[in-house]
Design a protein around this motif. Structure first.
Motif, PDB file in Angstrom:
ATOM      1  N   SER A   1      39.179  55.622  34.009  1.00 49.42           N
ATOM      2  CA  SER A   1      40.119  54.702  34.288  1.00 49.42           C
ATOM      3  C   SER A   1      40.176  53.851  35.602  1.00 49.42           C
ATOM      4  CB  SER A   1      41.567  55.368  34.509  1.00 49.42           C
ATOM      5  OG  SER A   1      41.700  55.919  35.767  1.00 49.42           O
ATOM      6  N   PRO A   2      40.489  52.421  35.286  1.00 48.60           N
ATOM      7  CA  PRO A   2      40.406  51.470  36.342  1.00 48.60           C
ATOM      8  C   PRO A   2      41.024  52.094  37.748  1.00 48.60           C
ATOM      9  CG  PRO A   2      41.182  50.272  34.553  1.00 48.60           C
ATOM     10  CD  PRO A   2      41.174  51.812  34.030  1.00 48.60           C
ATOM     11  N   ARG A   3      42.053  52.881  37.604  1.00 50.14           N
ATOM     12  CA  ARG A   3      42.697  53.477  39.080  1.00 50.14           C
ATOM     13  C   ARG A   3      41.693  54.399  39.647  1.00 50.14           C
ATOM     14  NH1 ARG A   3      48.462  56.717  39.396  1.00 50.14           N
ATOM     15  NH2 ARG A   3      48.060  57.189  41.850  1.00 50.14           N
ATOM     16  N   THR A   4      41.074  55.416  38.777  1.00 47.63           N
ATOM     17  CA  THR A   4      40.076  56.341  39.185  1.00 47.63           C
ATOM     18  C   THR A   4      38.824  55.441  39.745  1.00 47.63           C
ATOM     19  OG1 THR A   4      40.681  58.060  37.960  1.00 47.63           O
ATOM     20  CG2 THR A   4      38.461  58.152  38.498  1.00 47.63           C
ATOM     21  N   PHE A   5      38.149  54.625  38.992  1.00 44.54           N
ATOM     22  CA  PHE A   5      37.195  53.909  39.310  1.00 44.54           C
ATOM     23  C   PHE A   5      37.409  52.960  40.761  1.00 44.54           C
ATOM     24  CE2 PHE A   5      34.305  50.183  39.910  1.00 44.54           C
ATOM     25  CZ  PHE A   5      33.279  50.962  39.460  1.00 44.54           C
ATOM     26  N   SER A   6      38.438  52.272  40.990  1.00 45.63           N
ATOM     27  CA  SER A   6      38.983  51.480  42.387  1.00 45.63           C
ATOM     28  C   SER A   6      38.744  52.903  43.670  1.00 45.63           C
ATOM     29  CB  SER A   6      40.143  51.045  42.106  1.00 45.63           C
ATOM     30  OG  SER A   6      40.291  50.289  43.171  1.00 45.63           O
ATOM     31  N   ARG A   7      39.607  53.879  43.422  1.00 45.36           N
ATOM     32  CA  ARG A   7      39.856  54.909  44.407  1.00 45.36           C
ATOM     33  C   ARG A   7      38.296  55.376  44.595  1.00 45.36           C
ATOM     34  NH1 ARG A   7      39.988  60.140  43.681  1.00 45.36           N
ATOM     35  NH2 ARG A   7      40.562  60.075  41.460  1.00 45.36           N
ATOM     36  N   ARG A   8      37.379  55.841  43.714  1.00 42.06           N
ATOM     37  CA  ARG A   8      36.194  56.686  44.027  1.00 42.06           C
ATOM     38  C   ARG A   8      35.051  55.530  44.438  1.00 42.06           C
ATOM     39  NH1 ARG A   8      33.342  60.336  42.251  1.00 42.06           N
ATOM     40  NH2 ARG A   8      32.015  59.162  43.545  1.00 42.06           N
ATOM     41  N   PHE A   9      35.328  54.052  43.938  1.00 40.44           N
ATOM     42  CA  PHE A   9      34.473  53.172  44.412  1.00 40.44           C
ATOM     43  C   PHE A   9      34.483  52.850  45.986  1.00 40.44           C
ATOM     44  CE2 PHE A   9      32.211  49.153  44.572  1.00 40.44           C
ATOM     45  CZ  PHE A   9      31.351  49.176  43.630  1.00 40.44           C
ATOM     46  N   VAL A  10      35.829  52.745  46.344  1.00 41.04           N
ATOM     47  CA  VAL A  10      36.010  52.714  47.936  1.00 41.04           C
ATOM     48  C   VAL A  10      35.353  53.787  48.600  1.00 41.04           C
ATOM     49  CG1 VAL A  10      37.620  52.490  49.682  1.00 41.04           C
ATOM     50  CG2 VAL A  10      38.031  51.222  47.680  1.00 41.04           C
ATOM     51  N   GLU A  11      35.656  55.078  48.350  1.00 38.76           N
ATOM     52  CA  GLU A  11      35.029  56.235  48.895  1.00 38.76           C
ATOM     53  C   GLU A  11      33.484  56.402  49.008  1.00 38.76           C
ATOM     54  OE1 GLU A  11      36.440  59.452  46.388  1.00 38.76           O
ATOM     55  OE2 GLU A  11      38.345  59.468  47.408  1.00 38.76           O
ATOM     56  N   ASP A  12      32.973  55.515  47.891  1.00 35.71           N
ATOM     57  CA  ASP A  12      31.332  55.872  47.633  1.00 35.71           C
ATOM     58  C   ASP A  12      30.960  54.415  48.661  1.00 35.71           C
ATOM     59  OD1 ASP A  12      31.212  57.665  46.044  1.00 35.71           O
ATOM     60  OD2 ASP A  12      30.809  56.819  44.206  1.00 35.71           O
ATOM     61  N   THR A  13      31.197  53.242  48.707  1.00 34.48           N
ATOM     62  CA  THR A  13      30.946  52.104  49.113  1.00 34.48           C
ATOM     63  C   THR A  13      31.541  51.485  50.288  1.00 34.48           C
ATOM     64  OG1 THR A  13      31.984  50.603  47.907  1.00 34.48           O
ATOM     65  CG2 THR A  13      30.165  51.512  46.735  1.00 34.48           C
ATOM     66  N   GLY A  14      32.764  51.878  50.747  1.00 32.34           N
ATOM     67  CA  GLY A  14      33.498  51.274  51.919  1.00 32.34           C
ATOM     68  C   GLY A  14      34.125  49.961  51.380  1.00 32.34           C
ATOM     69  N   TYR A  15      33.851  49.404  49.952  1.00 27.67           N
ATOM     70  CA  TYR A  15      34.555  48.283  49.565  1.00 27.67           C
ATOM     71  C   TYR A  15      35.432  48.643  48.408  1.00 27.67           C
ATOM     72  CZ  TYR A  15      31.159  45.687  52.524  1.00 27.67           C
ATOM     73  OH  TYR A  15      30.595  45.184  53.763  1.00 27.67           O
ATOM     74  N   THR A  16      36.452  47.578  48.073  1.00 26.37           N
ATOM     75  CA  THR A  16      37.090  47.700  46.665  1.00 26.37           C
ATOM     76  C   THR A  16      35.894  47.084  45.766  1.00 26.37           C
ATOM     77  OG1 THR A  16      37.952  45.524  47.084  1.00 26.37           O
ATOM     78  CG2 THR A  16      39.286  47.273  47.630  1.00 26.37           C
ATOM     79  N   PRO A  17      36.093  47.453  44.311  1.00 22.61           N
ATOM     80  CA  PRO A  17      35.233  46.892  43.440  1.00 22.61           C
ATOM     81  C   PRO A  17      35.146  45.366  43.493  1.00 22.61           C
ATOM     82  CG  PRO A  17      36.560  48.659  42.398  1.00 22.61           C
ATOM     83  CD  PRO A  17      37.054  48.389  43.780  1.00 22.61           C
ATOM     84  N   VAL A  18      36.232  44.763  43.712  1.00 23.92           N
ATOM     85  CA  VAL A  18      36.093  43.264  43.614  1.00 23.92           C
ATOM     86  C   VAL A  18      35.489  42.906  45.009  1.00 23.92           C
ATOM     87  CG1 VAL A  18      37.678  41.286  43.814  1.00 23.92           C
ATOM     88  CG2 VAL A  18      38.288  43.062  42.397  1.00 23.92           C
TER      89      VAL A  18
END
Length: 318
Positions: free
Chosen positions: A241-258
């Motif tokens: 889901s976009p919500r799961t992706f957004s949350r995990r992406f910040v954890e992985d990279t330090g940035y939001t997807p955008v």
């Protein structure tokens, strides 16, 4: 185009030095025709240095290498919170910094750097296992335990050994540009760039396959930066889901997807500015930013300069 000036790199091996920490800067900045660096591995004195993890090092140079160097790397070492380096080492580091050399600590090398007093009042990091010990031993240092590396200009620190690669690539990006940094990352089979603000480790509750899936999505995105890339597009590729992706992406990279997509586009633009004669308008279309005005706006916001000035920096030499 003039050739970049030669930069001199010293890797300072202290007693108990960790082999991977020593090898990272020596490998990244290794003396070769394609790299404008000369590397010397040194110790408190020439000769045998007892390292950690069963290895020792025979170094040809002593502290005189720090008088020669433009960049001094301080690898991590065992039991960093027990004793400071010998006074001669501390004095040599302070003197090197006073002459204008950059000092870069990998992992627990931050303790040796902190012993100089040069980190007082500044942000710094070290391996997560030792962050509290660093803060207790050097209370004037602003220890940040949630980042991969910290760049304070002339003093830099990184977390565990792998983040030493990130720090070295960060230095390369500043010295030689994105193209050279990405080329070195490919040679090392390393991630091209991880932000200093990325967390040192991901919580153990995160399933490993999901982390692999997100890495694949980032690779997929990098191959189509010229196309629209929304949060929905990225989440759909990762099958979450976009919500799961957004949350995990910040954890992985330090940035939001955008934010990550925008920085990836700016990085792609930087490499094209360094290595091609394409116009700003053409490059903007190549990296998915549409117009030259849009590229200039985001370039200025993220890097604090214009595409034209950035290109001049990497085509006039030093």
């Amino acid at each position: 185009m003039q050739a970049p000036r030669l930069r001199r790199v010293a890797v300072l091996v202290l007693e108990g030095a960790k082999p991977l920490d020593v090898g990272i800067p020596a490998q990244v900045f290794t003396t070769r025709a394609s790299m404008p660096y000369e590397v010397r591995v040194c110790g408190a004195a020439p000769g045998l240095v007892t390292g950690g993890d069963g290895l020792s090092y025979h170094v040809a140079d002593g502290l005189d290498a720090l008088e020669w160097a433009d960049i001094v790397f301080i690898p991590g070492h065992r039991f960093p919170d027990r004793d400071d380096p010998p006074p001669a080492v501390v004095d040599a580091l302070i003197a090197a910094h006073g002459r204008g050399a950059r000092l870069a600590a990998i992992s627990t090398g931050a303790f040796a750097l902190a012993a100089t007093g040069l980190l007082d009042g500044r942000r710094a990091t070290t391996h997560w296992h030792y962050t509290r010990a660093l803060a207790a031993r050097h209370p004037l240092v602003r220890v940040d335990e949630n980042v991969l590396f910290v760049d304070e200009g002339t003093v830099l620190t990184s977390a565990g050994a792998a983040s030493g690669i990130d720090l070295c690539l960060h230095i390369l990006r500043g010295d030689l540009g994105v193209g050279a940094s990405n080329h070195t990352a490919r040679r090392l089979v390393a991630a091209p760039y991880r932000s200093g603000g990325q967390a040192q480790y991901v919580p153990r509750s995160v399933p490993e396959p999901l982390g692999e899936r997100f890495a694949a999505t980032r690779e997929w995105a990098l191959r189509r930066l010229d196309a629209p890339l929304t949060l929905t597009d990225l989440a759909r590729h990762a099958a979450v889901s976009p919500r799961t992706f957004s949350r995990r992406f910040v954890e992985d990279t330090g940035y939001t997807p955008v934010q990550w997509v925008m920085r990836a586009r700016i990085d792609a633009a930087r490499e094209l500015l360094e290595r091609s004669q394409r116009s700003v308008e053409q490059i903007a279309a190549d990296v998915g930013l549409g117009t030259g005005a849009n590229l200039r706006t985001h370039f200025q916001r993220i890097l604090g300069t214009t595409p034209s000035e950035y290109r001049r920096t990497f085509t006039r030499g030093e």
